[in-house]
Design a protein around this motif. Structure first.
Motif, PDB file in Angstrom:
ATOM      1  N   ARG A  83       0.866  -1.178   0.000  1.00 48.97           N
ATOM      2  CA  ARG A  83       0.000   0.000   0.000  1.00 48.97           C
ATOM      3  C   ARG A  83       0.906   1.233   0.000  1.00 48.97           C
ATOM      4  NH1 ARG A  83      -2.945  -3.404   4.212  1.00 48.97           N
ATOM      5  NH2 ARG A  83      -1.535  -2.443   5.717  1.00 48.97           N
ATOM      6  N   PRO A  84       0.403   2.381  -0.422  1.00 50.72           N
ATOM      7  CA  PRO A  84       1.246   3.590  -0.449  1.00 50.72           C
ATOM      8  C   PRO A  84       1.910   3.889   0.895  1.00 50.72           C
ATOM      9  CG  PRO A  84      -0.775   3.995  -1.656  1.00 50.72           C
ATOM     10  CD  PRO A  84      -0.931   2.639  -1.005  1.00 50.72           C
ATOM     11  N   GLU A  85       1.229   3.636   1.982  1.00 54.86           N
ATOM     12  CA  GLU A  85       1.802   3.929   3.297  1.00 54.86           C
ATOM     13  C   GLU A  85       2.949   2.985   3.672  1.00 54.86           C
ATOM     14  OE1 GLU A  85      -2.160   1.726   4.113  1.00 54.86           O
ATOM     15  OE2 GLU A  85      -1.433   3.247   2.708  1.00 54.86           O
ATOM     16  N   ASP A  86       3.189   1.933   2.896  1.00 53.33           N
ATOM     17  CA  ASP A  86       4.296   1.011   3.142  1.00 53.33           C
ATOM     18  C   ASP A  86       5.629   1.523   2.588  1.00 53.33           C
ATOM     19  OD1 ASP A  86       2.537  -0.909   4.241  1.00 53.33           O
ATOM     20  OD2 ASP A  86       2.210  -1.826   2.270  1.00 53.33           O
ATOM     21  N   MET A  87       5.590   2.538   1.725  1.00 51.74           N
ATOM     22  CA  MET A  87       6.768   2.913   0.942  1.00 51.74           C
ATOM     23  C   MET A  87       7.986   3.257   1.802  1.00 51.74           C
ATOM     24  SD  MET A  87       7.910   2.831  -2.059  1.00 51.74           S
ATOM     25  CE  MET A  87       6.355   2.515  -2.839  1.00 51.74           C
ATOM     26  N   GLU A  88       7.828   4.020   2.857  1.00 55.27           N
ATOM     27  CA  GLU A  88       8.992   4.389   3.674  1.00 55.27           C
ATOM     28  C   GLU A  88       9.648   3.152   4.285  1.00 55.27           C
ATOM     29  OE1 GLU A  88      10.561   7.305   3.748  1.00 55.27           O
ATOM     30  OE2 GLU A  88       9.046   7.859   2.268  1.00 55.27           O
ATOM     31  N   GLU A  89       8.829   2.217   4.768  1.00 51.36           N
ATOM     32  CA  GLU A  89       9.379   1.005   5.371  1.00 51.36           C
ATOM     33  C   GLU A  89      10.028   0.109   4.320  1.00 51.36           C
ATOM     34  OE1 GLU A  89       8.101  -1.996   8.973  1.00 51.36           O
ATOM     35  OE2 GLU A  89       6.582  -0.676   8.100  1.00 51.36           O
ATOM     36  N   ILE A  90       9.473   0.074   3.119  1.00 55.60           N
ATOM     37  CA  ILE A  90      10.056  -0.696   2.017  1.00 55.60           C
ATOM     38  C   ILE A  90      11.444  -0.159   1.678  1.00 55.60           C
ATOM     39  CG2 ILE A  90       9.867  -1.102  -0.480  1.00 55.60           C
ATOM     40  CD1 ILE A  90       6.809  -1.445   0.017  1.00 55.60           C
ATOM     41  N   VAL A  91      11.561   1.148   1.562  1.00 54.18           N
ATOM     42  CA  VAL A  91      12.858   1.753   1.246  1.00 54.18           C
ATOM     43  C   VAL A  91      13.849   1.500   2.381  1.00 54.18           C
ATOM     44  CG1 VAL A  91      14.057   3.926   0.782  1.00 54.18           C
ATOM     45  CG2 VAL A  91      11.876   3.445  -0.343  1.00 54.18           C
ATOM     46  N   GLU A  92      13.393   1.542   3.615  1.00 52.99           N
ATOM     47  CA  GLU A  92      14.268   1.258   4.754  1.00 52.99           C
ATOM     48  C   GLU A  92      14.795  -0.175   4.696  1.00 52.99           C
ATOM     49  OE1 GLU A  92      13.887   0.499   9.523  1.00 52.99           O
ATOM     50  OE2 GLU A  92      12.619   2.046   8.658  1.00 52.99           O
ATOM     51  N   ILE A  93      13.913  -1.127   4.393  1.00 52.97           N
ATOM     52  CA  ILE A  93      14.332  -2.530   4.265  1.00 52.97           C
ATOM     53  C   ILE A  93      15.377  -2.650   3.157  1.00 52.97           C
ATOM     54  CG2 ILE A  93      13.574  -4.841   3.550  1.00 52.97           C
ATOM     55  CD1 ILE A  93      10.865  -4.149   4.962  1.00 52.97           C
ATOM     56  N   TRP A  94      15.099  -2.025   2.019  1.00 56.07           N
ATOM     57  CA  TRP A  94      16.041  -2.069   0.899  1.00 56.07           C
ATOM     58  C   TRP A  94      17.400  -1.534   1.314  1.00 56.07           C
ATOM     59  CZ3 TRP A  94      18.487   2.108  -1.354  1.00 56.07           C
ATOM     60  CH2 TRP A  94      19.265   1.808  -2.472  1.00 56.07           C
ATOM     61  N   LEU A  95      17.419  -0.379   1.987  1.00 58.84           N
ATOM     62  CA  LEU A  95      18.681   0.234   2.368  1.00 58.84           C
ATOM     63  C   LEU A  95      19.446  -0.639   3.360  1.00 58.84           C
ATOM     64  CD1 LEU A  95      20.656   2.578   2.258  1.00 58.84           C
ATOM     65  CD2 LEU A  95      19.309   3.685   4.065  1.00 58.84           C
ATOM     66  N   LEU A  96      18.787  -1.107   4.410  1.00 65.06           N
ATOM     67  CA  LEU A  96      19.460  -1.937   5.411  1.00 65.06           C
ATOM     68  C   LEU A  96      20.006  -3.228   4.792  1.00 65.06           C
ATOM     69  CD1 LEU A  96      16.982  -1.549   8.405  1.00 65.06           C
ATOM     70  CD2 LEU A  96      19.265  -0.532   8.195  1.00 65.06           C
ATOM     71  N   ALA A  97      19.194  -3.879   3.974  1.00 66.07           N
ATOM     72  CA  ALA A  97      19.621  -5.135   3.357  1.00 66.07           C
ATOM     73  C   ALA A  97      20.720  -4.895   2.325  1.00 66.07           C
ATOM     74  CB  ALA A  97      18.425  -5.846   2.728  1.00 66.07           C
ATOM     75  N   SER A  98      20.646  -3.796   1.586  1.00 66.43           N
ATOM     76  CA  SER A  98      21.681  -3.487   0.595  1.00 66.43           C
ATOM     77  C   SER A  98      23.018  -3.215   1.273  1.00 66.43           C
ATOM     78  CB  SER A  98      21.276  -2.277  -0.252  1.00 66.43           C
ATOM     79  OG  SER A  98      20.190  -2.604  -1.082  1.00 66.43           O
ATOM     80  N   LEU A  99      22.981  -2.468   2.367  1.00 69.26           N
ATOM     81  CA  LEU A  99      24.218  -2.171   3.085  1.00 69.26           C
ATOM     82  C   LEU A  99      24.870  -3.450   3.602  1.00 69.26           C
ATOM     83  CD1 LEU A  99      23.058   1.004   5.028  1.00 69.26           C
ATOM     84  CD2 LEU A  99      24.810   0.923   3.240  1.00 69.26           C
ATOM     85  N   CYS A 158      26.876   4.917  -2.010  1.00 68.08           N
ATOM     86  CA  CYS A 158      26.150   4.568  -3.238  1.00 68.08           C
ATOM     87  C   CYS A 158      24.698   4.233  -2.926  1.00 68.08           C
ATOM     88  CB  CYS A 158      26.846   3.393  -3.919  1.00 68.08           C
ATOM     89  SG  CYS A 158      26.055   2.840  -5.417  1.00 68.08           S
ATOM     90  N   TRP A 159      24.475   3.447  -1.868  1.00 68.93           N
ATOM     91  CA  TRP A 159      23.119   3.028  -1.510  1.00 68.93           C
ATOM     92  C   TRP A 159      22.315   4.179  -0.943  1.00 68.93           C
ATOM     93  CZ3 TRP A 159      22.864  -0.663  -4.473  1.00 68.93           C
ATOM     94  CH2 TRP A 159      23.870  -1.612  -4.591  1.00 68.93           C
ATOM     95  N   TRP A 160      22.952   5.007  -0.129  1.00 72.00           N
ATOM     96  CA  TRP A 160      22.237   6.172   0.415  1.00 72.00           C
ATOM     97  C   TRP A 160      21.773   7.084  -0.719  1.00 72.00           C
ATOM     98  CZ3 TRP A 160      20.538   6.717   5.239  1.00 72.00           C
ATOM     99  CH2 TRP A 160      21.084   5.903   6.226  1.00 72.00           C
ATOM    100  N   GLN A 161      22.630   7.282  -1.719  1.00 73.10           N
ATOM    101  CA  GLN A 161      22.302   8.179  -2.818  1.00 73.10           C
ATOM    102  C   GLN A 161      21.277   7.584  -3.780  1.00 73.10           C
ATOM    103  OE1 GLN A 161      26.102   9.094  -4.563  1.00 73.10           O
ATOM    104  NE2 GLN A 161      26.807  10.199  -2.748  1.00 73.10           N
ATOM    105  N   ALA A 162      21.162   6.273  -3.814  1.00 76.67           N
ATOM    106  CA  ALA A 162      20.282   5.609  -4.784  1.00 76.67           C
ATOM    107  C   ALA A 162      18.836   5.475  -4.304  1.00 76.67           C
ATOM    108  CB  ALA A 162      20.833   4.231  -5.115  1.00 76.67           C
ATOM    109  N   GLN A 163      18.538   5.914  -3.105  1.00 84.05           N
ATOM    110  CA  GLN A 163      17.193   5.714  -2.561  1.00 84.05           C
ATOM    111  C   GLN A 163      16.092   6.334  -3.426  1.00 84.05           C
ATOM    112  OE1 GLN A 163      16.770   5.865   1.921  1.00 84.05           O
ATOM    113  NE2 GLN A 163      18.771   6.845   1.623  1.00 84.05           N
ATOM    114  N   GLU A 164      16.284   7.563  -3.874  1.00 85.76           N
ATOM    115  CA  GLU A 164      15.245   8.221  -4.674  1.00 85.76           C
ATOM    116  C   GLU A 164      15.086   7.534  -6.022  1.00 85.76           C
ATOM    117  OE1 GLU A 164      12.004  10.303  -5.255  1.00 85.76           O
ATOM    118  OE2 GLU A 164      13.121  10.236  -3.377  1.00 85.76           O
ATOM    119  N   ASP A 165      16.203   7.093  -6.603  1.00 87.27           N
ATOM    120  CA  ASP A 165      16.145   6.366  -7.864  1.00 87.27           C
ATOM    121  C   ASP A 165      15.357   5.065  -7.691  1.00 87.27           C
ATOM    122  OD1 ASP A 165      16.816   6.083 -10.629  1.00 87.27           O
ATOM    123  OD2 ASP A 165      18.351   4.627 -10.060  1.00 87.27           O
TER     124      ASP A 165
END
Length: 146
Positions: free
Chosen positions: A6-22, A32-39
């Protein structure tokens, strides 16, 4: 529980992506990962069908599918190894499409994960963001009875 995002999940989705990518891509400079969040939001997530794995109101992982390209499958680092990634991948495979993805060559645990789930390596390509090599992996369509 698996569900569509759902739209309200987006912040948590990006957080999961960032933590797992790091964690999974520690061979790439963290900036690189911090800068790629908006992309990530505009290039993949806005155009993807996204499923999330939720437990007691917390998102543990997500997967993003853009047509037949598995653009993302990430699980919170502290929740890995508990079947979340397996459940998410099974949901995507249940769509009945042949799938394609890219996995960093250096990310050996992810390569093993995808190979265990029927993906095969079909070549290598340099990631345009990091310059690191990625395997091009694919999995044939699997028809699930019923």
């Amino acid at each position: 529980m698996l569900r569509m995002s759902r739209p309200e999940d987006m912040e948590e989705i990006v957080e999961i992506w960032l933590l797992a990518s790091l964690q999974a891509h520690d061979f790439v400079d963290a900036s690189c990962w911090w800068q790629a969040q908006e992309d990530l939001r505009t290039r993949y997530l806005d155009h993807a069908r996204i499923w999330v794995f939720e437990e007691r109101g917390d998102l543990l992982g997500f997967t993003a599918l853009v047509e037949d390209f598995l653009a993302a499958l990430f699980v919170r680092p502290d929740r890995q190894g508990r079947g979340v990634g397996h459940a998410l991948l099974q949901e995507v495979k249940a769509q009945g499409k042949a799938l394609h993805t890219r996995v960093f060559v250096e990310n050996e645990p992810a390569v093993r994960f995808y190979r265990r789930h029927g993906f095969v390596i079909g070549g290598e390509v340099a990631d345009p963001l990091t310059g690191h090599l990625q395997y091009k992996m694919s999995c044939p369509a699997i028809r699930i009875p019923g």
